[in-house]
Structure formats: structure tokens, C-alpha cells
Design a protein around this motif. Structure first.
Motif, mmCIF file in Angstrom:
data_model
loop_
_atom_site.group_PDB
_atom_site.id
_atom_site.type_symbol
_atom_site.label_atom_id
_atom_site.label_comp_id
_atom_site.label_asym_id
_atom_site.label_seq_id
_atom_site.Cartn_x
_atom_site.Cartn_y
_atom_site.Cartn_z
ATOM 1 N N ALA A 1 -6.460 2.825 4.291
ATOM 2 C CA ALA A 1 -6.530 4.250 3.935
ATOM 3 C C ALA A 1 -5.488 5.073 4.708
ATOM 4 C CB ALA A 1 -7.944 4.792 4.165
ATOM 5 N N SER B 1 -2.931 -4.607 0.109
ATOM 6 C CA SER B 1 -4.062 -3.981 -0.591
ATOM 7 C C SER B 1 -4.543 -4.843 -1.759
ATOM 8 C CB SER B 1 -3.698 -2.576 -1.092
ATOM 9 O OG SER B 1 -2.862 -2.630 -2.233
ATOM 10 N N SER C 1 0.826 -1.209 0.000
ATOM 11 C CA SER C 1 0.000 0.000 0.000
ATOM 12 C C SER C 1 0.855 1.253 0.000
ATOM 13 C CB SER C 1 -0.922 0.006 1.221
ATOM 14 O OG SER C 1 -1.751 -1.131 1.202
ATOM 15 N N SER D 1 -3.274 -0.644 -4.395
ATOM 16 C CA SER D 1 -2.306 0.424 -4.651
ATOM 17 C C SER D 1 -1.482 0.113 -5.903
ATOM 18 C CB SER D 1 -1.398 0.639 -3.444
ATOM 19 O OG SER D 1 -0.695 -0.540 -3.147
ATOM 20 N N TYR E 1 -12.736 1.164 3.013
ATOM 21 C CA TYR E 1 -12.081 2.473 3.089
ATOM 22 C C TYR E 1 -12.549 3.156 4.370
ATOM 23 C CZ TYR E 1 -10.351 7.114 1.937
ATOM 24 O OH TYR E 1 -9.681 8.307 1.967
ATOM 25 N N SER F 1 -3.939 1.378 -8.627
ATOM 26 C CA SER F 1 -4.242 2.809 -8.629
ATOM 27 C C SER F 1 -3.003 3.698 -8.670
ATOM 28 C CB SER F 1 -5.125 3.168 -7.428
ATOM 29 O OG SER F 1 -4.591 2.657 -6.234
ATOM 30 N N LEU G 1 -6.752 7.004 -5.947
ATOM 31 C CA LEU G 1 -7.385 5.861 -5.272
ATOM 32 C C LEU G 1 -8.910 5.927 -5.371
ATOM 33 C CD1 LEU G 1 -6.830 3.362 -3.390
ATOM 34 C CD2 LEU G 1 -7.313 4.906 -1.478
ATOM 35 N N VAL H 1 -12.653 5.384 -4.508
ATOM 36 C CA VAL H 1 -13.441 5.036 -3.320
ATOM 37 C C VAL H 1 -14.895 5.107 -3.734
ATOM 38 C CG1 VAL H 1 -14.054 5.706 -0.970
ATOM 39 C CG2 VAL H 1 -11.688 5.973 -1.763
ATOM 40 N N GLU I 1 -7.546 10.503 -2.711
ATOM 41 C CA GLU I 1 -8.881 9.944 -2.929
ATOM 42 C C GLU I 1 -9.543 10.393 -4.237
ATOM 43 O OE1 GLU I 1 -12.953 9.527 -0.222
ATOM 44 O OE2 GLU I 1 -11.623 11.244 0.058
ATOM 45 N N THR J 1 -12.448 0.433 -1.671
ATOM 46 C CA THR J 1 -11.443 0.840 -2.664
ATOM 47 C C THR J 1 -11.654 -0.009 -3.920
ATOM 48 O OG1 THR J 1 -9.902 -0.627 -1.537
ATOM 49 C CG2 THR J 1 -9.720 1.720 -1.062
#
Length: 541
Positions: free
Chosen positions: A523, A98, A23, A206, A105, A209, A153, A155, A137, A197
Motif C-alpha cells: 500500500a 503485487s 506496484s 497493480s 493492505y 487495478s 485499488l 480493498v 483506494e 487487495t
């Protein structure tokens, strides 16, 4: 890009070497390489994230005991849990945990970060960290005072209508708790639905993203199947990392800094293997002491979960779908066609945050609700229609330790968490289960409940409830604080996450948390890495 296009040894010199592509590591790799000025190496002990179940939200159940992508650690026998060892899954793959986690999240409470600041960690209060949560985010509901709308990321709200989860939230409101549409907004307390996520029904790790968008950069190199052996030092300056990769030993040099982002277990393990840790422990294993740092591996914390399993009077649970061949195939087809349905379920659909004692300043219990049931997470679902609600004490007092067992980097470390070691922790779990039972008995759930399968109606007294916690309590997978940030003698890193007493070395992951946050940890770890990347680039200037 990775080990298959292996770099020539002469090229193994970088500005930054990041150890661990989880992450935090993926965030660092992206942010530190973004302006093209710095050459960055990202090392990951596991493989690429090609396992299909990584990308399906419900796939976390399949990855629980999948050793190709999971370190599959165990604790030592836990005195507070009747001497049971507790399974500790940790991601060993691009994206780290992750890529295998439950996708929720949750940032924790504003008070968590203000408490960090009050302990001398200047720059880590809620007002200081909120901009980094927002920067990370990409909130599907759009940006506002608490949320960012254009970060890497994703959400989003969940993509499966479930009458049980909706009834559970209604039941919590009937039991006297407020409805809360956003656990990550002004206040955490109340009942509502978790955000995840995910993007359009797929996991947004991660690696997906942060790392994937950066992979085309010529100044970023990613090496998979690369297990860090030890950090190299010139005096008290970290200068490089040796790693084993497909049977070869290799060395990467760092011109500026080495960033250890291997998580709450592997980061202190690597420091200890490298000669930074409790001197006596290192000498015992024949390791030369670079810095006698007794705090490395101390203060381990984790969240315990204790689950109540209810039998459902209607065949609408995930148990019923998974155990029925036709319904199972239909659910798979629906996911394949529309990325919707039960395969999008995270490790919690609905949740509640509440106080076991009105004198508390903020909630001390989190409830995770899921519309399925099993004896142990990652194992077969029950043959009966069932659903689960678990109690998680948010701020345990109990602390444990992480210690290497040998000088072999491939040997799993000794993990002791000391669950339920304090009276506060025992009391919170008993009271939390009592309040959860009130919610489960509320009118909104009456049409769905036939009876309580576990612990069952015979478990009533405090002693019986505590005994049930000891017999069945397990991790909710949030280990932290083994390289904790602080100003006292046992603190491992300073407020800029630099290892105290060593130059050119930082730790950036959950291990730096001064104590556990009040909620899930993914998060906050991404926030920590976002903030760290700013500090690293500032210090480079």
C-alpha cells in the motif's frame, strides 16, 4: 500493446520510459498516460500475468518458487541468522510483487511518515500522503476521513469464516490489547482482521487495478520479457534505456524522464550497472562512472519474521483441507463457483500490533496469524492440524546493502540484510515472542490448542528464544531503502524522487523509503507512485 506487437525501432521514442511494471510502475503508466498528452513506455522483464495462480488469493503459495514469475533471489549468508542464506522472492511479471505477494493492505503508522518529514523530506508527512492513499483506494466499506471509495485499488474484508482467526483476535483482547476494526484508520494498535487487495475473491494486483484499464490508450506501450540492461546518458542527463527482448537488444529514448520502478533490489542494481553508484564498485566491474553515488544500494532494510506453530486439537485448519483429497476438491469447487472459502485466504487473516515496551510511542511488533502451518513458506503444509502466528519487528535498526556482482544485467545481485545486527532488534524479537505466547495461551484459544509444535515448551530463556530466532527467522518480504530519499550525503533521491546529481531520472518504488514503514509495504508503494505521478506531471508543465 506488448512485445508481440513489437514497435518499429523508429517509434521507440517516448516522453516517459518506466522501467518495471510492478506496484509502482503500473500506477505511473496509468497516471502519466491518462490525459493522452504524454507518450509512455512501460518495460517489464517478466511475462504477462496469465498464470492462473496469480489471480487466486491463496495462489501466492504456488508462486513462491515459480521462476517464470519470480526473481527468486537469495541473500548472502546472514551472520545474525547462524550463517543461513534467506530466500527472497520478488515478482518478475506484470504487477511485479503485487502479483505474487500476500495481499495484505496495511499502510503503516502515521508516525512513520511524520518521521520522514522530520528528516527533511518536505511533503512526506502523514497529512501530505493521506490524500494519495485515499486517491488510490476503492474501500469496500466506503469512504471516510481515512479511506477513499472510488480509487482503482480494491480493498476488502476477507471472504472466509474461520473460527481460529476469530478466536485469535478474542485471545489478543483477553491478553489486554484493544480490538481494532481498522489498522489503517486513526490508530494502528490492537487486534483485528486484515483487509486485502482483492475484489470479489480475486487478487487485485497493480496490473489488474491500474494497468488493465489503461491498456487501450494509444499513447501507452507495454513491452514484456524486456530486461533493462542500462540507462543511457548524455553527460549527466538520462536519455534512454537499452533492453534485451527475446534475444534482441533494443533502445528506447526518453524525451522527458526515465522512471526506475524496479523495486528495492533491481532499481539500485540498474543504477549501478548504468554507472550511478559507489565508484570503486563500478570500476571493479569495468563500468564507466557517470556519478559516484555511494548511497546507491546502501541502507537496505527488511522485516524479519519468527513463527510460532501450534498444533490444533480440531481438524479445522487449512492443513486438514489440503491434505484430505475430498475436502481439497470441495474447497476448489467452492472457490470456482462462489469465489469464497479457504482459497481466498491471504498471508494473514487476523493480526495484532503491540508495543514490547510501554515507553514506546507506537507499536513495534506486528503479528500475522494464518490458519495453516508449514516448515517453510511455499513448501508442503504439515500433515498435522496446525496454525501459525509470526512476530515481525516493525522498525528494525539493522541495515544492509545491495551490490552488483558483475556487469551482467542478468546476474543476481549480492544481497546483505544484516538481520538481528542490533541489540534493539534482538530484544524486540525476544519480547515479541513472549507477548505472542501470552496471547496463544489465552482462554479463547484453549478449545483449539493441543500444544506448541515450534519452538516448543523447552525454549524458555532469552538465550534459547534468540537462538530460535537465529535458526528459523526469515524475511516477511519487505525490502526497502536502497535508493533512499533524504538530504544527507548518502541520500540517492530528493523529496521529488529525482536522482541527485542526474537530470531526467527518478526512482519511484520501495527503495526510496528513508526507512521501513511499520507494516506491509504494498500500500505505501502504491501511495508513493500516486504522489510521484503528480510531481512528474507538475514538473512537466
Amino acid at each position: 500493446m506488448d512485445g508481440s506487437t513489437a514497435l518499429r525501432e523508429a517509434e521507440l521514442e517516448f516522453d516517459y520510459v518506466v522501467v518495471g511494471a510492478g506496484s509502482a510502475g503500473c500506477v505511473l503508466a496509468n497516471r502519466l498516460s491518462s490525459d493522452g498528452r504524454h507518450k509512455v513506455l512501460l518495460l517489464e522483464a517478466g511475462p504477462k500475468d496469465t498464470n492462473i495462480w496469480i489471480h487466486v488469493p491463496l495462489g501466492y503459495g504456488k508462486l513462491f518458487k515459480e521462476k517464470t514469475v519470480n526473481w527468486m533471489y537469495q541473500t548472502e549468508p546472514e551472520p545474525g541468522l547462524d550463517g543461513r542464506s534467506v530466500f527472497q522472492p520478488r515478482g518478475k511479471v506484470l504487477g511485479g510483487s503485487s502479483s505474487i505477494n500476500g495481499l495484505l493492505y496495511v499502510r503503516g503508522q502515521h508516525e512513520d511518515y511524520d518521521r520522514w518529514r522530520q528528516r527533511g523530506n518536505v511533503g512526506w508527512g502523514h497529512d501530505d500522503v493521506l490524500p494519495y492513499f485515499k486517491r488510490a483506494e476503492n474501500q469496500s466499506r466506503g469512504a471516510d476521513d481515512f479511506h477513499g471509495g472510488d480509487g482503482p485499488l480494491p480493498v476488502s474484508d476477507w471472504r472466509h469464516e474461520d473460527p481460529l482467526s476469530e478466536a485469535f483476535v478474542k485471545a489478543a483482547v483477553e491478553a489486554g490489547l484493544p480490538f481494532n476494526a481498522d489498522f489503517n484508520g486513526a490508530s494502528q494498535e490492537g487486534a483485528g482482521f486484515f483487509q486485502t487487495t482483492t475484489r470479489r475473491g480475486r487478487r487485485a494486483s497493480s496490473a489488474v487495478s491500474y494497468l488493465r484499464p489503461a491498456l487501450g490508450r494509444s499513447n501507452l506501450h507495454v513491452e514484456t520479457d524486456a530486461l533493462a540492461q542500462r540507462i543511457l546518458f548524455e553527460g549527466r542527463r538520462a536519455s534512454g534505456v537499452t533492453f534485451s527482448q527475446r534475444g534482441r537488444m533494443r533502445t528506447a529514448r526518453a524525451r522527458k524522464e526515465i522512471l526506475v520502478s524496479s523495486g528495492a533490489y533491481n532499481s539500485p542494481q540498474l543504477l549501478q550497472l548504468s554507472g550511478v553508484g559507489p565508484g570503486e564498485l563500478l570500476r571493479q566491474h569495468g563500468i564507466d562512472v557517470v556519478l559516484d553515488a555511494p548511497g546507491v544500494g546502501s541502507d537496505l532494510q527488511d522485516h524479519l519474521q519468527v513463527r510460532i506453530v501450534m498444533r490444533c486439537s480440531q481438524r479445522i485448519t487449512l492443513n486438514d483441507i489440503v491434505n484430505h483429497p475430498v475436502r481439497r476438491v470441495l474447497a476448489g469447487a467452492r472457490y470456482a463457483a462462489f469465489r469464497k472459502g479457504p482459497l481466498t485466504i491471504a498471508a494473514g487473516t487476523a493480526g495484532v500490533f503491540f508495543k514490547t515496551d510501554p515507553r514506546l510511542a507506537s507499536p513495534d511488533i506486528q503479528i500475522h496469524f494464518i490458519p495453516f502451518s508449514t516448515d517453510k513458506m511455499g513448501e508442503k503444509l504439515h500433515t498435522f492440524s496446525g496454525f501459525t502466528a509470526s512476530v515481525c519487528q516493525l522498525r528494525p535498526e539493522s541495515r544492509g546493502s545491495l551490490r552488483i556482482r558483475s556487469a551482467d544485467p542478468a546476474a543476481p545481485p549480492e544481497i546483505r540484510i544484516n538481520y538481528l545486527a542490533s541489540e534493539t532488534d534482538r530484544r524486540a524479537n525476544i519480547d515479541g515472542l513472549r507477548i505472542l505466547r501470552k496471547i496463544l495461551a489465552a482462554p479463547a484459544l484453549k478449545p483449539y490448542v493441543s500444544d506448541e509444535a515450534y519452538p516448543g515448551s523447552k525454549v524458555v530463556s532469552d538465550d534459547d528464544i534468540l537462538a530460535y530466532c537465529r535458526q528459523t527467522g526469515s524475511t516477511i518480504y519487505h525490502p526497502t531503502s536502497t535508493c533512499r530519499m533524504g538530504t544527507d550525503a548518502l541520500a540517492v533521491v530528493d523529496q521529488r524522487l529525482r536522482v541527485r546529481g542526474i537530470d531526467g531520472l527518478r526512482v519511484v518504488d520501495a527503495s526510496i523509503m528513508p526507512d521501513l514503514v511499520s507494516g506491509n509495504t504494498n500500500a505505501p508503494v502504491i501511495m508513493i507512485a500516486e504522489k510521484a505521478s503528480d510531481m512528474i506531471l507538475q514538473d512537466a508543465r
